[in-house]
Structures are given as C-alpha cells and as structure tokens.
Design a protein around this motif. Structure first.
Motif: not given
Length: 531
Positions: A503-531
């Motif tokens: 059942v856990a495997g069947v539920i996991s079919l609902a996982l959407p595909h989201i590209d894995l980020s190539t930036k660390s969390g710190l880099e993402q936060v820095a980008e958000e602060e610059r915007v």
C-alpha cells in the motif's frame, strides 16, 4: 519546471572541501549517537532497574525518552529556520550530553527517568537538525549520496546498540552506556562550533507556542496510549477512550490555530503539498511496519533457535547490510539521473517480499533463511527510505526546510509508536491463545516432567514469565510447544504486514516529479534575499 537541472553534470553541482568533510563527520557522529541511544539501553535495562530500584517504573525509562524526542522534534525544526541552524544544533548536542551525564550519575530510578527525558529533549534535535544542515550545505541533486550513510546508521545502531549495551553492562558498568556519549559528543560539538559556517538570524523568533502545545499534547496522548494500553490497562477501557479523545481534540484544534499563527509550527501549506503528504504517509507506514518486525525478530530467534541475546542481535547484520548497499546504490543513481520515483515503488515491493519470506519460517527453517529474508527486507527499505526526507526538503522553500523536516519526522515517530503497539497487541493475543492450547494439550498427555514444569512453584508458567533463558531450561516437549506457539503467532503477522508495505508503494505513485535542485539551501536563501 525546467529540466536544465537534470542535465547539469553532478561534478559541477558540488565539490566537497576539507571543512565540509569535518562537518560531515560531525553530523555522522551526532546522528549515530541519536540512533544508538534508542537501542543501547534495552539490553542493560534489567541491570539498571535492579541497581537503581523501582522495577515498577521500568517502562518509563524508555517511554520518557520517546516522549521527549517526539515533543522536541517540531520546535527544533522551527527554531532552526527562525534563529539559524548552528546555535540550535549546538544547544541540542549540549542538552543531550547533559542528560547523558546525569543518567550516568543517577543513584535512584525516578531521577534517572527524569534525566532520560532531558536526554531525549536533546536527542530530538540531533537527527532533525543534522538532516536540515545537509539541506543547507548540499544541493538536493547530490544530497542522496551523503544522506545514504546517515540513514544506514539507524540500521547499524539496531545491531550495535544491544551489543554495546550488553558489553558495557557485563564488562564495565551500565553507567558507561551514557558516559560513552560524552567524548564523542564533545568532539562533535567542538567540530561544529569551529568549522560550521552557517548564517545566524538575529531578532526574537515568534514561536507558535499554542500550536506546539496542541501538537505535542496529541502526540503525548498517542505515546502514552501505545505504552499503557494492553499492559497497564485494557485496550477496551475508559483510559483508552480518553487518550484517543484527547488526541482527536488537540489535533482537531491545530488547523484553526495554525492558520492564525505568524510562524506556524505545522504550516497548513505543508498539508496541501502533495510531496509532503505522500512522503509522510509512506514514511509512517514503512517505519511502523519495519519497527514492528524488528521488535519481535530477536525474541523469535532467542525462543525458536535458542540463541543468546548477543547472537540474535548479530542476526540483524544482514538487514543492515541490505539497507547500506541499497541506500548507497540508489543515492548515487538518483544523484546521477535526477530520477527518484521508481525506487520507492520497487523498494516497497522488495521489502514486502522479504516479509512474505519471513512468514514462511518454520521450526525446520535454517538460520540462513532468516538472514536472507531480513537482508531482502533491508535492501528494499534502503532503496527508498533515505530519499523521503530529501524529497520533502526539495519540494519546500529553503526557508521552510527545518520545519518540513521536523514535521515529517514527527509523524514518522507517531507511525512507529502506533505500528509497534498494534503489532504487539495482535502478537500477544495470538501467542496467549497458542500457548494456552499447547499447554492444555501437554497436560492432557500426562507427561510427569511436563506437568511438574507447568506447575512450577504453584504459580505455573504464564506468558509474562516466559523468558528465553527459562524456555531453554524446560523439558524438550515444552520447549518445542512454546517455539511452535511463537512461530504460529508471529509468522502470520509478517504475512499481514506485507500488504501494508505494498500500500505504501501504491501511495508513492502519487509523488509528483520535481527536478532536484542544483543549489544548496543557503544558495537558495541568498537568491531569495536578492530578489
């Protein structure tokens, strides 16, 4: 969402430095201490209780630690997001070490239980903050490679914990079970303090105390329910109804409170995020099932195969090896391809296959077959388990990583409590019926040695009195009857758990595909602060 991330070469995404490796080793040490402390005490607990007195409070030595970890998890994730990960982490390590030292110095049982609670308050932050720090330092695209060994530490601790606990108890004293945390923890604290460079947020954090109280009150009720029901009071009792009602009431109020909170401890947006919901449900089912199996395999081996506690602990090595091999392989594969959905589906099916294999065990089954089936189960779990936290972290904004990580782990702990309690209730009920029937048949047979053993000192044998050592000392006919009862009581439960993993495997079919980020969390936060 752009696919450019998946085309970027992994070698261009992250290059570890000397400081990173020092920090990573510190994270591994701290994670290991957190995982080890959940398993190392069990072997020594009878000795600790005998030394400190208060056998009637024995269960609280474990329950207090579990309670503390559960209630502490949400606050560590939120404080890490609001105040910065480094001070939160250092505080968690310090609290854990303080609790460890006090436990080792304990002279009576009630203070020991209180000190275990303090230790758990620190332990709840070790795992959560370690996982959140990996998100700060590592891009999601390569994070699975480094999280695989961290995840495998829980399998390693399930083997080493009982062994180390037994060795310290027999060769030194039980106090060293807690003292061993001090040199390792202090070294990790110094390494984090000196080498970890993370931003610290200034200002007074707006902590959602009401939301935290409601969330934790419901969790405490569940932990107490799973600890007391079926032992301290019957499942069909007013106490059970009261604890269930308290959980529903507390958690029923959470959404209304969290919608109004400035910094909610459980943001409602998480409950609307498909990745968070799916990974949390899959994690709860997988963790509850896995710990339900692992709780009873060692006792099964000791009763049926007459193994010592140490040997039965070593029989968990195949499962740990399976988890380590699979988690490392899937971690590298996900890092290289950026694809992850298939591992959860395949992994749950393989783990379910291992449980089906365990359900076929009989008194004539070889120990090799037990090791093979636990290896298969561990391999299946290892394929996807460490990926669940990664997917949650990748799906939420970098500023919410700590909160999402802690909430995901919080519900997993609830899954473990419910899984172990539910499985334990079914197993105990089945075992009681099986042993009653077996004893009745033996008494009817009239064997004088068996009748005398069953009569004992006038109180007779009971389910509560059956220890592995006692069973090994009984006449062969009784030993075989009890072993058969354990097999007949436990193996159908393994078979019943396999569909839950599917059942856990069947539920996991609902996982959407989201590209894995190539930036660390710190880099993402820095980008958000610059915007």
């Amino acid at each position: 969402m752009s696919k450019s991330h998946s085309k970027k070469r992994v070698s261009d995404v992250f290059v570890p430095t000397r400081d990173f490796w020092i920090i990573y080793i510190c994270l591994m040490v701290v994670m290991f201490l957190s995982a080890l402390d959940q398993t190392i005490v069990g072997t020594a607990l009878p000795t600790i209780v005998g030394d400190l007195g208060g056998a009637e409070h024995m269960a609280w030595a474990v329950t207090s630690y579990t309670l503390a970890i559960t209630v502490a998890m949400p606050i560590y994730g939120k404080l890490g997001d609001l105040m910065g990960r480094k001070p939160t982490y250092l505080a968690a390590i310090a609290i854990f070490l303080l609790g460890s030292a006090l436990c080792g110095l304990s002279q009576t049982m009630l203070p020991f239980i209180a000190f275990r609670f303090i230790q758990g308050l620190g332990g709840g932050g070790l795992m959560i903050t370690s996982q959140a720090i990996t998100a700060d330092l590592l891009p999601a695209r390569v994070r699975s490679v480094y999280m695989a060994p961290m995840g495998a530490l829980f399998g390693v601790s399930s083997v080493l914990g009982p062994l180390i606990g037994g060795w310290f108890t027999d060769s030194l004293t039980w106090h060293w079970i807690f003292y061993i945390n001090l040199p390792l923890g202090i070294a990790a604290w110094i390494g984090v303090a000196v080498f970890m460079k993370l931003p610290r947020h200034h200002g007074k954090p707006a902590v959602d105390w009401l939301g935290l109280i409601l969330l934790d009150a419901g969790a405490v009720a569940i932990v107490l329910l799973t600890s007391w029901a079926g032992t301290t009071f019957p499942w069909a009792s007013w106490q059970t109804v009261a604890l269930v009602a308290l959980t529903l009431l507390m958690w029923g109020l959470v959404p209304a409170v969290e919608r109004r909170a400035a910094e909610p401890i459980l943001p409602m947006r998480l409950l609307r995020d498909r990745t968070f919901v799916v990974t949390t449900v899959v994690g709860m089912l997988a963790m509850g099932t896995m710990f339900g199996v692992l709780t009873y395999i060692p006792t099964y081996l000791q009763i049926v195969y007459s193994m010592t506690a140490t040997t039965s602990g070593l029989m968990m090595v195949p499962m740990t090896a399976g988890m380590l091999i699979a988690s490392t392989a899937s971690g590298f594969a996900v890092s290289k391809t950026g694809r992850y959905r298939g591992y959860t589906i395949v992994g749950t099916l393989i783990a379910a296959g291992g449980m089906v294999g365990l359900s076929t065990l009989s008194s004539s089954s070889s120990v090799f077959m037990v090791g093979l089936y636990t290896f298969i189960m561990g391999f299946g779990l290892g394929l996807f388990f460490q990926l669940l936290v990664l997917l949650v972290q990748n799906a939420v904004p970098a500023r919410m990583v700590g909160t999402a990580t802690s909430d995901n782990n919080f519900f997993r702990e609830i899954g473990v409590s419910l899984g172990v309690a539910g499985i334990g209730t079914v197993f105990t009920s089945r075992l009681s019926d099986q042993i009653h029937d077996a004893f009745s048949a033996l008494v009817a047979g009239g064997d004088p040695a068996v009748v005398q053993a069953l009569a004992g000192d006038g109180e007779g044998l009971s389910l509560r009195s059956l220890t592995p050592a006692l069973v090994r000392s009984l006449p062969d006919a009784l030993h075989e009857a009890i072993s058969g009862a354990y097999i007949d009581a436990l193996t159908p439960i393994f078979l019943g758990l396999a569909p839950i993993m599917v059942v856990a495997g069947v539920i996991s079919l609902a996982l959407p595909h989201i590209d894995l980020s190539t930036k660390s969390g710190l880099e993402q936060v820095a980008e958000e602060e610059r915007v």
